[in-house]
Design a protein around this motif. Structure first.
Motif, PDB file in Angstrom:
ATOM      1  N   ARG A 166       0.831  -1.208   0.000  1.00 39.14           N
ATOM      2  CA  ARG A 166       0.000   0.000   0.000  1.00 39.14           C
ATOM      3  C   ARG A 166       0.864   1.256   0.000  1.00 39.14           C
ATOM      4  N   SER A 201       3.791   1.657  -1.024  1.00 39.31           N
ATOM      5  CA  SER A 201       4.536   1.867  -2.271  1.00 39.31           C
ATOM      6  C   SER A 201       3.638   2.549  -3.302  1.00 39.31           C
ATOM      7  N   GLY A 202       2.358   2.613  -3.019  1.00 39.74           N
ATOM      8  CA  GLY A 202       1.446   3.363  -3.885  1.00 39.74           C
ATOM      9  C   GLY A 202       0.469   2.503  -4.669  1.00 39.74           C
ATOM     10  N   ALA A 203       0.523   1.182  -4.495  1.00 37.56           N
ATOM     11  CA  ALA A 203      -0.390   0.333  -5.274  1.00 37.56           C
ATOM     12  C   ALA A 203      -1.675   0.065  -4.482  1.00 37.56           C
ATOM     13  N   GLU A 204      -2.719  -0.261  -5.190  1.00 34.23           N
ATOM     14  CA  GLU A 204      -3.943  -0.669  -4.508  1.00 34.23           C
ATOM     15  C   GLU A 204      -3.840  -2.139  -4.136  1.00 34.23           C
ATOM     16  N   GLU A 264       8.590  -3.963  -4.391  1.00 29.03           N
ATOM     17  CA  GLU A 264       8.230  -2.908  -5.354  1.00 29.03           C
ATOM     18  C   GLU A 264       8.576  -3.330  -6.781  1.00 29.03           C
ATOM     19  N   TYR A 286       5.637  -3.315  -9.528  1.00 24.66           N
ATOM     20  CA  TYR A 286       5.622  -2.368 -10.645  1.00 24.66           C
ATOM     21  C   TYR A 286       6.273  -2.901 -11.921  1.00 24.66           C
ATOM     22  N   LYS A 315      -0.251   0.078 -11.245  1.00 28.06           N
ATOM     23  CA  LYS A 315      -0.179   1.549 -11.338  1.00 28.06           C
ATOM     24  C   LYS A 315      -0.211   2.156  -9.948  1.00 28.06           C
ATOM     25  N   LYS A 316       0.500   3.280  -9.781  1.00 28.63           N
ATOM     26  CA  LYS A 316       0.485   3.947  -8.469  1.00 28.63           C
ATOM     27  C   LYS A 316      -0.840   4.674  -8.277  1.00 28.63           C
ATOM     28  N   SER A 317      -1.408   4.575  -7.078  1.00 26.56           N
ATOM     29  CA  SER A 317      -2.636   5.326  -6.828  1.00 26.56           C
ATOM     30  C   SER A 317      -2.231   6.712  -6.291  1.00 26.56           C
ATOM     31  N   THR A 318      -3.174   7.639  -6.279  1.00 27.00           N
ATOM     32  CA  THR A 318      -2.790   9.028  -5.981  1.00 27.00           C
ATOM     33  C   THR A 318      -3.154   9.463  -4.558  1.00 27.00           C
ATOM     34  N   ASN A 326      -0.196  10.583   1.836  1.00 28.00           N
ATOM     35  CA  ASN A 326       0.397   9.819   2.932  1.00 28.00           C
ATOM     36  C   ASN A 326      -0.046  10.281   4.306  1.00 28.00           C
TER      37      ASN A 326
END
Ligand code: XMP
Length: 515
Positions: free
Chosen positions: A20, A22-25, A182, A186, A192-195, A198
C-alpha cells in the motif's frame, strides 16, 4: 491492484502496508472464507502475493488455492508457506527440515535466471521464520538462491512469472526486501500507483466520523487510557471531534514505570486537554496477582481486573453508549482476530474483553494502523514529540517483566533498574536509536561479592531491540562501553541486584517481551 492471499502469516498486515505504502492498490483475501475462484478472471488484479502461514502444506486442513492461479496468466510471488504451496500444487515436494531457520540468514546466489529479482545481492541479510522448505522444484522452476544451510531460498519460473521466496521480504529486517516487493509490483506485474496522500489524520478523521455517525449526534463516549501512545492518540482524535462528550478513564494498575502515572496524567490535562478521570486501583490488581507466575494467567487476570474496575467506574457515566479503544493492527494480528488461519501468539488484553461484558459499541479508530503510523498520526494531531517517541509499553505493564510472582517489592526493584537503563540511554543519546528498551527481573538469585561480603541477590536482564512495527525485531548492538556503564550503575545504585545480563535474541524466534 495486487491481490494478497492471506494464509495466516503474522506478517500479512505488514505485507499489506508495504505494498500500500509503495502506492499500489491492494485487496487482501482469506482462502477458505472466500471463494477465490470468482476472482481468477478479474481484470483489475495485475499480480498475486501468497503470504506465509503457520501450517504445513501436508496438514489435514492446510489452506490451499485453485492451481489455475498459477497458470501464468498473471505473476505470482509466494512467500514462505505461499512458496511451499505453489511448489506443492505444481508437482514439487516440501520437506520438514532438520534445522528450522528463524531470524537473520544470509542468501547464497547460485545462478539461474534472476531477472525476476534483480534487487537480491549475494550474502545480504534476509529474515527467515520457517520449519518446512521446498525440497524438489516443480518443472519449469530454477533455483536462484539458497540459504547458508543449502535450503532453497529463492526459486523462479521465468516463463510463467512465478517466484518463490523462503524468507520474508516484507519485514524491515530483510535488507532490500521493500525494493524486491516494489520490483515485483511495478516491474513484473505492471501495477499503477494510486494518488492517495500519505497523511494519516484526514483518513483517520473520516473513518472516525463514520463510526460516530452510526452512534448518533447526542451520544457520549467513554475511553480507557493506558498511558501509552495508542490509547492517547485514539483519545486525542476522538476528543477533537467530541470535546467534553468524551470521558477518559485513566486507571492506575500499579504496574507502570517510575513516576509515569503522575507525569502522564499531567500531559493529558495540561497539553492535550482531555476530559480525564484518574482511578487508583493498584491494590486490587496486586491482590489478584498474588501467587500467580504463569504469563497467560497474568494477562488474563489483569485483563479481567481492568474490566471489573472500568465497569465499576463507568457506572458513573451512564449516558455513554460507546467505548473508544486504541487497538492497533499488531494487537489484532497477534491476538488472531484478523485471520482464521493465524495462531494466537499472546492474548493482548486490549483486544476483545470490555465490549463483550459491557453493553457498549466499539470505536477503534487505529485498528488498521501500525505503531509507526500511529506515531505519525499523533504528531499530526499535535501530541508532544517526547511522548510520541516514548518506547512502546505493554498494557499489562511491568507484570510481564517481573518473571514469576508480581509483588510490590519486586516491582519496586524493577522500576529502579528500569529507570537507570532509560536514564543512561538518554544521557548517552541512545534512547531514540533503539525501538524499545527495558529491564526484566528474573526469578533467580545469584551469588556476588560486595565489599568483603557474599551477596545473594536478584538477576536482571536488559532487553534493547530495533524494530519498525514490533512484528520482527533484532537485539540492539549497543556499544560495549554503554553496556559496561549501565551494568555498573545498576549494581551500584540499586540494592538487591547482583548481576546484569543482556538479551541477544531476535524476534523470531523469541518475542520482544519475555512473557
Ligand atoms: P512481543 O512480546 O509480542 O511484543 O514480541 C510486541 C510488542 O507488543 C507489546 N506487547 C503488548 N502490548 N498488551 C499490549 O498492549 C500486551 O499484552 C502486550 N504484549 C506485548 C510489546 O511491548 C512489544 O512492543
Amino acid at each position: 491492484m495486487i491481490l494478497i492471499v492471506d494464509f495466516g502469516s503474522q506478517y500479512t498486515e505488514v505485507l499489506n502496508r508495504v505494498v500500500r505504502e509503495s502506492g499500489a492498490e491492494v485487496m487482501v483475501k482469506l482462502p477458505g472464507l472466500f471463494d477465490m475462484d470468482e476472482l481468477i478472471e478479474d481484470e483489475r488484479i495485475s499480480g498475486v502475493i501468497l503470504s506465509g502461514g503457520p501450517q504445513s502444506v501436508y496438514a489435514e486442513k492446510a489452506p490451499t488455492l485453485n492451481p489455475k492461479w498459477l497458470n501464468g496468466r498473471r505473476p505470482v510471488l509466494g512467500i514462505c508457506y505461499g512458496m511451499q504451496l505453489m511448489a506443492h500444487l505444481l508437482g514439487g515436494t516440501v520437506a520438514h527440515g532438520k534445522n528450522a531457520e528463524y531470524g537473520p540468514a544470509e542468501l547464497i546466489i547460485c545462478g539461474g535466471n534472476s531477472d525476476l529479482i534483480p534487487t537480491i545481492h549475494l550474502q545480504e541479510q534476509v529474515w527467515m521464520s520457517h520449519g518446512d522448505h521446498v525440497e524438489i522444484l516443480p518443472t519449469g522452476f530454477s533455483q536462484i538462491a539458497t540459504s547458508s544451510d543449502g535450503l532453497n531460498a529463492v526459486i523462479a519460473d521465468s516463463k510463467r512469472n512465478l517466484i518463490g521466496l523462503q524468507f520474508h521480504p516484507e519485514v524491515v529486517h530483510t535488507v532490500h526486501g521493500k525494493a524486491l516487493i516494489e520490483h515485483f509490483v511495478y516491474e513484473i506485474c505492471g501495477a499503477k500507483k494510486s494518488t492517495e496522500t500519505n497523511k494519516h489524520a484526514p483518513k483517520a478523521r473520516a473513518m472516525l466520523a463514520e463510526q460516530l455517525e452510526r452512534l448518533g449526534k447526542q451520544s457520549e463516549v467513554i475511553c480507557a487510557l493506558s498511558g501509552g501512545v495508542d490509547s492517547t492518540v485514539a483519545a486525542t482524535l476522538v476528543s477533537e471531534a467530541m470535546g467534553e462528550k468524551l470521558h477518559c478513564i485513566f486507571v492506575d494498575h500499579g504496574l507502570l514505570r517510575k513516576g509515569e502515572f503522575e507525569s502522564t496524567l499531567n500531559l493529558y490535562r495540561e497539553n492535550l486537554n482531555l476530559n480525564v478521570h484518574p482511578v487508583n486501583a493498584s491494590e486490587i490488581f496486586l491482590e489478584r496477582l498474588v501467587g500467580v507466575s504463569d504469563p497467560e494467567q497474568k494477562r488474563k487476570i489483569i485483563g479481567k481486573t481492568f474490566i471489573d474496575v472500568f465497569e465499576q467506574e463507568s457506572k458513573k457515566y451512564t449516558s455513554c453508549k460507546a467505548l473508544v479503544q486504541g487497538t492497533i493492527a499488531s494487537d489484532v494480528i497477534e491476538s488472531s482476530h484478523s485471520s482464521a488461519n493465524a495462531q494466537v501468539i499472546k492474548s493482548h488484553h486490549n483486544v476483545g474483553g470490555l465490549p463483550e461484558t459491557m453493553n457498549l459499541s466499539l470505536v477503534e479508530p487505529l485498528r488498521h494502523l501500525f505503531k509507526d503510523e500511529v506515531r505519525a498520526l499523533g504528531r499530526e494531531l499535535g501530541i508532544p514529540e517526547d511522548f510520541i517517541r516514548r518506547h512502546p509499553f505493554p498494557g499489562p505493564g511491568l507484570a510481564l517483566r517481573v518473571l514469576g510472582e508480581v509483588t510490590q517489592d519486586r516491582l519496586a526493584l524493577l522500576r529502579d533498574v528500569d529507570s537507570v537503563l532509560i536514564d543512561q540511554l538518554k544521557r548517552e543519546g541512545k534512547y531514540d536509536a533503539v525501538w524499545q528498551a527495558f529491564a526484566v527481573l528474573l526469578p533467580v538469585k545469584s551469588v556476588g561479592v560486595k565489599g568483603d561480603g557474599r551477596s545473594y541477590d536478584s538477576v536482571v536482564a536488559l532487553r534493547c531491540v530495533g524494530s519498525r512495527d514490533g512484528m520482527t525485531a533484532d537485539w540492539s548492538k549497543l556499544p560495549l562501553e554503554f553496556l559496561a556503564n549501565v551494568s555498573r550503575r545498576i549494581t551500584n545504585e540499586v540494592a538487591g541486584i547482583s548481576r546484569v545480563v543482556y538479551d541477544i535474541t531476535s524476534k523470531p524466534p523469541a518475542t520482544i517481551e519475555w512473557e
